[in-house]
Write an enzyme that holds these catalytic residues in place. Structure first.
Site, mmCIF file in Angstrom:
data_model
loop_
_atom_site.group_PDB
_atom_site.id
_atom_site.type_symbol
_atom_site.label_atom_id
_atom_site.label_comp_id
_atom_site.label_asym_id
_atom_site.label_seq_id
_atom_site.Cartn_x
_atom_site.Cartn_y
_atom_site.Cartn_z
ATOM 1 C CB VAL A 44 20.360 4.308 -6.381
ATOM 2 C CG1 VAL A 44 20.309 3.016 -5.583
ATOM 3 C CG2 VAL A 44 19.340 5.315 -5.871
ATOM 4 C CE1 TYR A 135 7.883 9.675 -4.295
ATOM 5 C CE2 TYR A 135 5.580 9.715 -4.973
ATOM 6 C CZ TYR A 135 6.682 9.015 -4.491
ATOM 7 O OH TYR A 135 6.585 7.667 -4.230
ATOM 8 C CE LYS A 139 8.579 6.851 -6.776
ATOM 9 N NZ LYS A 139 9.502 5.682 -6.700
#
Length: 227
Positions: A44, A135, A139
């Protein structure tokens, strides 16, 4: 007539649970994952790979009605140990993955005046976390992109929302993960991890007709981890 959904990260965890639930509800689901065995093996983070995969999917099963972006990875690293490569990988997979998949499906959705996109982010994007800086940052960027896409495409029939789960019982959390420790679980109101199936039910709602007036929303099934 069956509706078609692309689910990234479909080989395990939340992506697998979403795929199963949507199929049970009559959707035609096309799973996308880096893992061999998915309907389409796709990175992706690679826009050309994503674009080619979506073109194949449309040729095989028809136009895409919903995109669920659940592909991702997780690691605990103190901020002093986060390398540039590790930070860039987090951003390429999470933020870049959403950008690449959304960009591939949006033209058709806009042309038809209908479509739903749901991104799986994290409650760490809302509350942050010790050892989760790259992370949580990636996000958090996903939330910014979701809200921007929602604002840009709301008037053209496309809804864009996010699900921000708390710690979830998936293979991303190793057996010795601090999120699985009894001392941590005891701090949660419901004393347990969220299950992938519980997150999947929220996603199912957001891609469905009952959420026709929801866009730019961040729904956080986190068991009270963030209130």
């Amino acid at each position: 007539m069956s509706r078609t959904a692309i689910v990234t990260g479909s080989a395990s965890g939340i992506g697998a649970a979403v795929s199963d639930l949507l199929r049970e509800g009559g959707w035609t689901v096309v799973g996308v994952d880096r893992t061999p065995g998915a309907d389409h093996v796709v990175d992706v983070a690679d826009p050309a790979d994503v674009r080619a995969a979506v073109e194949r999917i449309v040729d095989d099963v028809g136009e895409v009605d919903a995109l669920v972006n659940a592909a991702g990875h997780y690691e605990i690293t103190p901020v002093s140990d986060i390398t540039a490569d590790a930070l860039h990988r987090m951003l390429r997979v999470h933020l870049g993955g959403l950008r690449n998949t959304a960009r591939a499906v949006l033209p058709s959705m806009v042309r038809r005046g209908s479509g739903a996109i749901v991104a799986v982010t994290s409650e760490l994007a809302i509350g942050g976390g010790d050892g989760d800086a790259h992370y949580a940052a990636a996000k958090g960027a996903v939330i910014g992109l979701v809200r921007s896409l929602a604002a840009e495409f709301a008037g053209r029939g496309v809804r864009v929302n996010a699900v921000a789960p708390g710690p979830t019982d998936t293979p991303l959390l190793a057996a010795d993960s601090p999120w699985r420790a009894p001392d941590y679980l005891a701090t949660l109101p419901n004393r347990r991890l969220t299950t992938p199936a519980e997150v999947a039910r929220v996603v199912e709602f957001l891609v469905g007709d009952d959420a026709s007036f929801c866009t730019g929303e961040i729904v956080s099934p986190n068991g009270g981890a963030v209130i």
